[in-house]
Design an enzyme around this catalytic site. Sequence first.
Site, PDB file in Angstrom:
ATOM      1  N   HIS A   1      -8.106  -0.425   8.284  1.00 59.57           N
ATOM      2  CA  HIS A   1      -9.539  -0.230   8.131  1.00 59.57           C
ATOM      3  C   HIS A   1      -9.887   1.183   7.720  1.00 59.57           C
ATOM      4  O   HIS A   1     -10.863   1.400   7.031  1.00 59.57           O
ATOM      5  CB  HIS A   1     -10.297  -0.655   9.393  1.00 59.57           C
ATOM      6  CG  HIS A   1     -10.635  -2.100   9.319  1.00 59.57           C
ATOM      7  ND1 HIS A   1      -9.668  -3.046   9.201  1.00 59.57           N
ATOM      8  CD2 HIS A   1     -11.818  -2.750   9.285  1.00 59.57           C
ATOM      9  CE1 HIS A   1     -10.257  -4.230   9.110  1.00 59.57           C
ATOM     10  NE2 HIS A   1     -11.562  -4.080   9.159  1.00 59.57           N
TER      11      HIS A   1
ATOM     12  N   CYS B   1      -8.611 -13.843  -1.355  1.00 54.61           N
ATOM     13  CA  CYS B   1      -9.317 -12.564  -1.246  1.00 54.61           C
ATOM     14  C   CYS B   1      -8.444 -11.392  -0.808  1.00 54.61           C
ATOM     15  O   CYS B   1      -8.954 -10.417  -0.293  1.00 54.61           O
ATOM     16  CB  CYS B   1     -10.552 -12.693  -0.366  1.00 54.61           C
ATOM     17  SG  CYS B   1     -10.260 -13.341   1.244  1.00 54.61           S
TER      18      CYS B   1
HETATM   19  C1  PEP Z   1      -6.436 -10.351   3.977  1.00 56.13           C
HETATM   20  O1  PEP Z   1      -5.766 -10.311   5.015  1.00 56.13           O
HETATM   21  O2  PEP Z   1      -5.967 -10.580   2.861  1.00 56.13           O
HETATM   22  C2  PEP Z   1      -7.877 -10.131   4.014  1.00 56.13           C
HETATM   23  C3  PEP Z   1      -8.640 -10.348   2.987  1.00 56.13           C
HETATM   24  O3  PEP Z   1      -8.371  -9.631   5.149  1.00 56.13           O
HETATM   25  P1  PEP Z   1      -8.244  -8.089   5.620  1.00 56.13           P
HETATM   26  O4  PEP Z   1      -7.665  -7.294   4.521  1.00 56.13           O
HETATM   27  O5  PEP Z   1      -9.603  -7.677   5.999  1.00 56.13           O
HETATM   28  O6  PEP Z   1      -7.331  -8.241   6.801  1.00 56.13           O
END
Ligand code: PEP
Length: 758
Positions: free
Chosen positions: A375, A687
């Site tokens: 994050h 995503c």
């Molecule tokens: C992923 O894990 O690919 C995702 C889109 O979520 P994050 O990157 O927020 O864990």
Amino acid sequence: MAKEHVELICNIGELAGLFEKSTSLENFLQTAVSTVAFHMHAAVCSVYLYDEASGDLILSANQGLNPDYIGRLRMKIGEGLVGIAIKELRAIREGNASHNPAFKHVPGINEERFQAFLAVPIVRGLTRVGVLVVQDPVPDYFDQNDTRALQAIATQLATVIENAKLLMTLHRMENPTPAPTVPHVAADLKFQHGLAVSPGYAFGRATIFGGTEDDLDGDDPGLAGKFTLADFERSVQTTEQQLTVLQTKMEERLEDVASMIFSAHILILRDSMFSGAMVHRIEHGQTPRDAIVAVATDYIHRFAASDNPRLREKVQDLKDLSRRLLRNLKPGDENAADYHGRVIVARELLPSDILKLVAQRASGLLLIDGGATSHIAILARSLQLPMVLIDNRDMLDLPETAELLLDGDQGTIYVNPSDDVRRRYQELQQSSRDAEKLPPPENAVACTTDGEHIAVMANINMLSELKLARHFRAAGVGLYRSEFPFIVRNDFPSEEEQFRVYRSLLKQMHGHEVVFRTLDVGGDKMLSYFPSVNEANPFLGLRALRFSLRYKDIFSRQLRALLRAGEGHTLQIMFPMVASVDDFVAARDVVSDCCRQLAQEQVPHNPAPRLGAMVELPSAVEVAPELAAEADFLSIGGNDLVQYVLAVDRTNAQMSDAYLAYHPSILRALKRIADAAIAAGKPVSFCGEMATDPHMLPFLVGIGIRRLSVEPRQIPRVRQCIATQCLADVRAQALHLLTLGRISEVEHTLGIKRTPAA
Ligand code: PEP
Ligand code: MG
């Protein structure tokens, strides 16, 4: 009570204004109760603070009752209505308080005539901070809306009130022995290679974040002697103005996450024991520079030695504040007081620290070894702060005179670069800046050469990114990471605050689709205010949907906010890291419960949201057909899927060469998920960052994925890449790749050369 009062009190400016009107911590609390009483149109308002040592609630500020009781009236947890509110962590509303047998009559406090009573607990994370109470002579004066408003106020004030409380307890602490300071080592570091985390170049003087306090004045000879008490007072004033301006600007720019980020600084500055002690020393002959350093150092030692992690977290705020006071002794140079143009070198950062650095215009961030959570990385990208992750602690010993050139695209660092290197980078920076000014695409549809449409949507972490997403004509928001307001703030946002963020997001997307992901915390995405269970393996612990299902009150509050915001819109909600069909069904049941509650309360909401499951765990891949049957849509979280299928930490720079999106196991897992969704007739989107990789993008399209969600600035590149692909070819190539069992074979087919880890 009229709704606009709720609006007013939720307005951060109003709360920030509390500082302006107060001159000490006690006075701050007193101003807070007067403001709340005013907005709630209540005759009485009180704050009780919870004292962990004695287990008592202490009346700490009040308007409308006998003031002699402030600081003297104590209640035990569970005693009286106030004690019950904190014990059971719930609001208590009474039309006539004395009719409740639990009501505790306090002789002499003069509350007999105040019949209507409303108390809400002030809680920060799991920490009990105190209770906020309003009372009024008119029976049944407070209604359900007032309860919500007071809860929202308590949430917004929780962090500041807790900080005030911590400072008050600090004054009672013994002065500990100073921690030994680490000597500076001038390191001979020329060129370093690390992991590129957030793109862009930064060039500036190194500033060690979290350094020792002996460098508070940066050995600036200009700060010795010559200054007077009047200079000091002017410095306090300037400092306060600067902090207020920084706060306001950040709130304008990042309304969803930047709530009161400089509140601790302002509060400490207002603490008479802090600036008052400095004045006292100056009046007794010390120079302002020495007085600031002496008092600040004392505070830093106390904070650093505290058992309370919340106080230890404030050490950096305290250093920043003290440096600012020192710099402001010398009038004229506005930017000297903050991190303007600096390249920050840090071992560890809180998400809120990044916001503070960006507010103070730091130019880049160099994070040392394991300090980067995913994050922090995502935040740096969202805020366009170039960042590199490096595994070399010597960088922490760099002198602050060192100049750093940080390349967030390549992951390289030059220490004291030559003029030649600098010039080359300046040119590159210019061309990358120009790329940001790309005109918006003429049409919003991405098409393969043979006419297959692919929706390219945006991953959004903060509302400020929507502008770029709209500029590049994103087909919608394919992933809204709702945890950012939770992670960056200092406390759980209230239902009301979340509602505002979600509603604003829907409004700003003008009817385009938006997929909200529910809270995804745990693992490396920790909430600083939520005591993490001591987990040996947080990546395999209480995280994402597991967290929400364990803490259903937090989950329900978020779902209620989403359902309310989605009224009149198509509402899509997805759950992160679904590990089983059972988890998905359990989450769906909580949504149904929230819909039922809202209907009962006659609160307008969307009664039929579309519910999706994120597939990012091997366990979900195995049951993808059953998940696809239950869910309205699937979304593949590639970042975590790679991490969990390959057992490679996505944040570990040393393992980055093993984090391979094109590993045959990943390719086959992706195909199984896509097949399951297509067979069930359900939409499936992707995503993760893999969608921006020109090697992987054709594969995703080839296995049938028609919805991609990427960082806004990647949208033009992804569209361009799609426009060069022919569906028939990518299908054939995907089928071929799926027959390969070795990484090397995939690399050979795709023409990939693997780079060794940093
Ligand atoms: C992923 O894990 O690919 C995702 C889109 O979520 P994050 O990157 O927020 O864990
Ligand atoms: Mg994920």
